[in-house]
Design a protein around this motif. Structure first.
Motif, mmCIF file in Angstrom:
data_model
loop_
_atom_site.group_PDB
_atom_site.id
_atom_site.type_symbol
_atom_site.label_atom_id
_atom_site.label_comp_id
_atom_site.label_asym_id
_atom_site.label_seq_id
_atom_site.Cartn_x
_atom_site.Cartn_y
_atom_site.Cartn_z
ATOM 1 N N ARG A 145 52.889 88.462 33.642
ATOM 2 C CA ARG A 145 53.022 88.299 32.184
ATOM 3 C C ARG A 145 51.653 88.179 31.518
ATOM 4 N NH1 ARG A 145 57.872 84.037 32.626
ATOM 5 N NH2 ARG A 145 59.564 85.544 32.800
ATOM 6 N N LEU A 146 50.773 87.442 32.141
ATOM 7 C CA LEU A 146 49.427 87.275 31.610
ATOM 8 C C LEU A 146 48.674 88.604 31.608
ATOM 9 C CD1 LEU A 146 47.150 85.444 30.608
ATOM 10 C CD2 LEU A 146 46.602 84.987 33.024
ATOM 11 N N ALA A 147 48.715 89.316 32.709
ATOM 12 C CA ALA A 147 47.991 90.589 32.826
ATOM 13 C C ALA A 147 48.504 91.614 31.811
ATOM 14 C CB ALA A 147 48.112 91.136 34.241
ATOM 15 N N LYS A 148 49.799 91.579 31.523
ATOM 16 C CA LYS A 148 50.392 92.549 30.589
ATOM 17 C C LYS A 148 49.981 92.304 29.141
ATOM 18 C CE LYS A 148 54.333 94.082 33.285
ATOM 19 N NZ LYS A 148 55.773 94.236 33.327
ATOM 20 N N LYS A 149 49.373 91.165 28.853
ATOM 21 C CA LYS A 149 48.909 90.885 27.500
ATOM 22 C C LYS A 149 47.651 91.684 27.145
ATOM 23 C CE LYS A 149 50.635 86.151 27.225
ATOM 24 N NZ LYS A 149 50.248 84.741 27.032
ATOM 25 N N TYR A 150 47.028 92.278 28.144
ATOM 26 C CA TYR A 150 45.755 92.965 27.944
ATOM 27 C C TYR A 150 45.901 94.459 28.222
ATOM 28 C CZ TYR A 150 44.186 88.219 27.856
ATOM 29 O OH TYR A 150 44.046 86.894 27.521
ATOM 30 N N LEU B 151 39.957 89.946 42.324
ATOM 31 C CA LEU B 151 40.498 90.437 41.063
ATOM 32 C C LEU B 151 39.617 91.584 40.590
ATOM 33 C CD1 LEU B 151 42.300 90.166 38.480
ATOM 34 C CD2 LEU B 151 40.516 88.628 37.616
ATOM 35 N N ILE B 152 40.240 92.670 40.144
ATOM 36 C CA ILE B 152 39.529 93.818 39.599
ATOM 37 C C ILE B 152 40.101 94.086 38.210
ATOM 38 C CG2 ILE B 152 38.945 96.261 39.897
ATOM 39 C CD1 ILE B 152 39.726 95.768 42.941
ATOM 40 N N VAL B 153 39.238 94.063 37.199
ATOM 41 C CA VAL B 153 39.661 94.291 35.812
ATOM 42 C C VAL B 153 38.771 95.370 35.225
ATOM 43 C CG1 VAL B 153 40.118 93.250 33.572
ATOM 44 C CG2 VAL B 153 40.251 91.844 35.621
ATOM 45 N N ILE C 244 34.940 94.482 36.050
ATOM 46 C CA ILE C 244 34.653 93.116 36.460
ATOM 47 C C ILE C 244 35.421 92.835 37.741
ATOM 48 C CG2 ILE C 244 34.925 90.677 35.856
ATOM 49 C CD1 ILE C 244 34.721 91.513 32.924
ATOM 50 N N THR C 245 34.740 92.269 38.724
ATOM 51 C CA THR C 245 35.413 91.835 39.954
ATOM 52 C C THR C 245 35.041 90.376 40.207
ATOM 53 O OG1 THR C 245 33.604 92.552 41.403
ATOM 54 C CG2 THR C 245 35.354 94.154 40.964
ATOM 55 N N HIS C 246 35.973 89.667 40.778
ATOM 56 C CA HIS C 246 35.723 88.266 41.099
ATOM 57 C C HIS C 246 36.634 87.859 42.243
ATOM 58 C CE1 HIS C 246 35.251 83.936 40.684
ATOM 59 N NE2 HIS C 246 34.188 84.195 39.936
ATOM 60 N N ALA D 119 38.671 86.529 31.984
ATOM 61 C CA ALA D 119 38.558 85.093 31.683
ATOM 62 C C ALA D 119 39.922 84.413 31.723
ATOM 63 C CB ALA D 119 37.906 84.897 30.318
ATOM 64 N N ALA D 120 40.935 85.060 31.155
ATOM 65 C CA ALA D 120 42.277 84.484 31.154
ATOM 66 C C ALA D 120 42.831 84.366 32.574
ATOM 67 C CB ALA D 120 43.209 85.322 30.293
ATOM 68 N N ILE D 121 42.614 85.390 33.378
ATOM 69 C CA ILE D 121 43.125 85.363 34.752
ATOM 70 C C ILE D 121 42.342 84.358 35.591
ATOM 71 C CG2 ILE D 121 43.476 86.748 36.837
ATOM 72 C CD1 ILE D 121 44.080 89.125 34.905
ATOM 73 N N GLU D 122 41.057 84.196 35.305
ATOM 74 C CA GLU D 122 40.281 83.174 36.005
ATOM 75 C C GLU D 122 40.858 81.788 35.731
ATOM 76 O OE1 GLU D 122 35.770 81.430 36.475
ATOM 77 O OE2 GLU D 122 36.101 83.204 35.254
ATOM 78 N N THR D 123 41.212 81.527 34.486
ATOM 79 C CA THR D 123 41.837 80.253 34.130
ATOM 80 C C THR D 123 43.146 80.081 34.892
ATOM 81 O OG1 THR D 123 40.813 80.273 31.953
ATOM 82 C CG2 THR D 123 42.772 78.885 32.224
ATOM 83 N N PHE D 124 43.923 81.146 34.999
ATOM 84 C CA PHE D 124 45.173 81.102 35.759
ATOM 85 C C PHE D 124 44.910 80.659 37.201
ATOM 86 C CE2 PHE D 124 47.868 83.179 38.880
ATOM 87 C CZ PHE D 124 49.140 82.775 38.490
ATOM 88 N N PHE D 125 43.952 81.312 37.858
ATOM 89 C CA PHE D 125 43.680 80.982 39.257
ATOM 90 C C PHE D 125 43.136 79.569 39.421
ATOM 91 C CE2 PHE D 125 43.985 85.553 40.160
ATOM 92 C CZ PHE D 125 44.691 85.495 41.347
ATOM 93 N N LYS D 126 42.322 79.123 38.489
ATOM 94 C CA LYS D 126 41.711 77.798 38.622
ATOM 95 C C LYS D 126 42.638 76.665 38.217
ATOM 96 C CE LYS D 126 36.930 79.166 38.352
ATOM 97 N NZ LYS D 126 35.660 79.064 37.630
#
Length: 88
Positions: free
Chosen positions: A24-29, A63-65, A2-4, A75-82
């Motif tokens: 911290r958020l990214a490390k949850k996944y 973002l590249i996931v 996924i890229t955004h 989705a979680a990182i999108e929420t972070f950015f927004k």
């Protein structure tokens, strides 16, 4: 994979405090997460990696996931950015 693309809306850019929260958020996944600005791509596992992009307000970052839980991570990182970067 996924890229955004995201626009950095905070005038201060992506500085140390929000970068720490992003790591911290990214490390949850389990998925591999990276940010790309121009030709430079860095993993979201180190403060120095993120700060080396020198993201300022008005910059666009990609973002590249990629991985088994990429949908949830993206989705979680999108929420972070927004949300989080908007409130700085």
């Amino acid at each position: 994979m996924i890229t955004h693309d995201y626009l950095i809306t905070a005038a201060e850019g992506l500085h140390a405090r929000p970068a720490t929260n992003l790591i911290r958020l990214a490390k949850k996944y389990k998925s591999a997460t990276s940010l790309k600005k121009g030709e430079k791509t860095v993993k979201l596992n180190s403060m120095l990696n993120i700060l080396s992009l020198a993201l300022k307000g008005g910059d666009t970052v990609t973002l590249i996931v990629e991985g088994e839980d990429e949908t949830e991570a993206a989705a979680a990182i999108e929420t972070f950015f927004k949300e989080e970067l908007k409130n700085l």
